[in-house]
Write an enzyme that holds these catalytic residues in place. Structure first.
Site, PDB file in Angstrom:
ATOM      1  N   GLU A  41       0.832  -1.202   0.000  1.00 58.18           N
ATOM      2  CA  GLU A  41       0.000   0.000   0.000  1.00 58.18           C
ATOM      3  C   GLU A  41       0.871   1.258   0.000  1.00 58.18           C
ATOM      4  O   GLU A  41       0.594   2.226  -0.718  1.00 58.18           O
ATOM      5  CB  GLU A  41      -0.916  -0.003   1.218  1.00 58.18           C
ATOM      6  CG  GLU A  41      -1.856   1.197   1.277  1.00 58.18           C
ATOM      7  CD  GLU A  41      -2.574   1.319   2.607  1.00 58.18           C
ATOM      8  OE1 GLU A  41      -3.688   1.864   2.623  1.00 58.18           O
ATOM      9  OE2 GLU A  41      -1.999   0.899   3.632  1.00 58.18           O
ATOM     10  N   ILE A 131      11.322  -9.570 -15.581  1.00 61.97           N
ATOM     11  CA  ILE A 131      12.519  -8.860 -15.140  1.00 61.97           C
ATOM     12  C   ILE A 131      13.297  -9.807 -14.227  1.00 61.97           C
ATOM     13  O   ILE A 131      12.832 -10.171 -13.152  1.00 61.97           O
ATOM     14  CB  ILE A 131      12.171  -7.571 -14.360  1.00 61.97           C
ATOM     15  CG1 ILE A 131      11.151  -6.720 -15.117  1.00 61.97           C
ATOM     16  CG2 ILE A 131      13.443  -6.779 -14.048  1.00 61.97           C
ATOM     17  CD1 ILE A 131      11.582  -6.270 -16.480  1.00 61.97           C
ATOM     18  N   LYS A 135      21.755 -12.749 -10.426  1.00 60.69           N
ATOM     19  CA  LYS A 135      21.836 -13.710  -9.315  1.00 60.69           C
ATOM     20  C   LYS A 135      21.153 -15.037  -9.643  1.00 60.69           C
ATOM     21  O   LYS A 135      21.269 -16.004  -8.888  1.00 60.69           O
ATOM     22  CB  LYS A 135      21.254 -13.091  -8.044  1.00 60.69           C
ATOM     23  CG  LYS A 135      22.108 -11.944  -7.510  1.00 60.69           C
ATOM     24  CD  LYS A 135      21.493 -11.276  -6.310  1.00 60.69           C
ATOM     25  CE  LYS A 135      22.415 -10.182  -5.767  1.00 60.69           C
ATOM     26  NZ  LYS A 135      22.667  -9.098  -6.731  1.00 60.69           N
TER      27      LYS A 135
END
Length: 351
Positions: A41, A131, A135
């Site tokens: 939020e 995306i 890593k």
């Protein structure tokens, strides 16, 4: 511009560093609608404030407080709003936090990606761009493994649509390294530590990372989306890797201060080495195999990496979902190793 103009664009994780920059840049190409999804939020509130002043063309922007794990509400959005392109940036990405919360990290990153892909086929979305992160290559931590499996999910869906007459959705992946100024970047951390008088904390004196600005990363992600034909892993040219110790020293000097060390005991800011964190590498890679190919864009390369056949992948993912639900750590570890055999995650994390 030809690809984005008058299209309905959806961005998940829109309140995050990359998602927010994607939203800002997509606005410049005058889409017909922009659907922005985030489970935070607070992030969504900040995004509303920023985009309100930038939306000078009165483009239809809607903000959705949704978790991509909640397939029902997500499907309702996709059903009622015709969406053309999805940038899937929603993920847990902080290595130490995910390392300490493996259930949440694995579930959030993998299952949300599967949901997005599933619903994109059902609702005839044109393109989905995941995306991803460097890593995910030979991962040594839970976050990296979860992102590698997310890549495998996208690759399997790309394979599935080849034999699906009802959907021609184009699935692709963009993989890149660290983004300067993002919430997980060392730059804002070092800035804060310098302003507090130090020390700057460094996990290892020889650690190196690739870096790119948020703006450039988002530009190249958008460009990659329209080079995609399906199944590619796009790699962004991140330049040369930077030694984090050199970055820390430069930031101290550029702040008008001096480095405090054995040579200069009266300096201002000390650099303290704390040791590598669990799952942390000295260096990151962008490729699983040494074969990438140039594209029409000089800063974007692509690789067609091996993937798991869809029937095998989804059968294993079903087992993983059950193990996550039952919180069976040992079984989760075994399934992760089946899906990403090149990973180097430690078994003691699951004992």
């Amino acid at each position: 511009k030809d690809e984005l103009c008058n299209k309905s664009i959806c961005i998940t994780g829109a309140g995050g560093s990359i998602g927010k920059e994607l939203a800002k840049q997509v606005l410049n190409y005058l889409p017909s609608n922009l659907y922005l999804i985030d489970s935070s939020e607070n992030n969504l509130y900040k995004l509303i404030q920023e985009l309100d002043s930038l939306n000078t063309k009165s483009i239809g922007i809607s903000f959705h407080l949704l978790n991509c794990l909640d397939k029902g509400p997500l499907n309702k959005l996709f059903e009622t709003r015709k969406i053309d392109i999805i940038f899937h940036a929603a993920a847990y990405k902080h290595v130490p936090i995910v390392e300490d919360n493996p259930f949440s990290g694995i579930k959030n990153n993998i299952i949300s990606t599967k949901n997005i892909c599933d619903l994109s086929i059902e609702n005839k979305v044109e393109k989905v761009i995941l995306i991803s992160t460097d890593k995910a290559v030979r991962p040594t931590n839970i976050m990296g493994v979860s992102k590698r499996i997310s890549e495998l999910v996208v690759q399997s869906f790309s394979e599935m649509v080849k034999y699906n007459d009802k959907s021609k959705c184009c699935f692709s992946i963009v993989r890149f390294g660290n983004v300067l100024g993002s919430s997980g970047s060392v730059v804002p951390l070092f800035k804060k530590q310098i302003s507090n008088g130090g020390p700057i904390t460094l996990t290892h004196p020889d650690i190196i990372r690739y870096f790119m600005s948020i703006k450039e990363a988002a530009q190249l992600v958008i460009q990659s989306a329209f080079l995609a034909r399906g199944g590619e892993v796009f790699l962004l040219d991140m330049g040369k890797p930077i030694k984090i110790k050199d970055l820390a020293e430069q930031m101290i000097i550029l702040s008008g201060l001096s480095i405090k060390d054995e040579k200069n005991p009266n300096g201002d800011i000390q650099i303290a080495v704390s040791g590598l964190r669990p799952g942390e590498k000295l260096f990151e890679e962008l490729l699983l195999e040494d074969n990438s190919f140039p594209t029409e864009h000089p800063l974007i390369f692509k690789a067609n990496e091996e993937f798991i056949k869809p029937d095998i992948l989804f059968e294993t993912l079903n087992k993983l979902e059950i193990a996550l639900k039952n919180r069976h750590l040992i079984e989760i570890f075994q399934l992760l190793k089946i899906l990403v055999p090149e990973s180097e995650i430690k078994k003691n994390k699951f004992s």
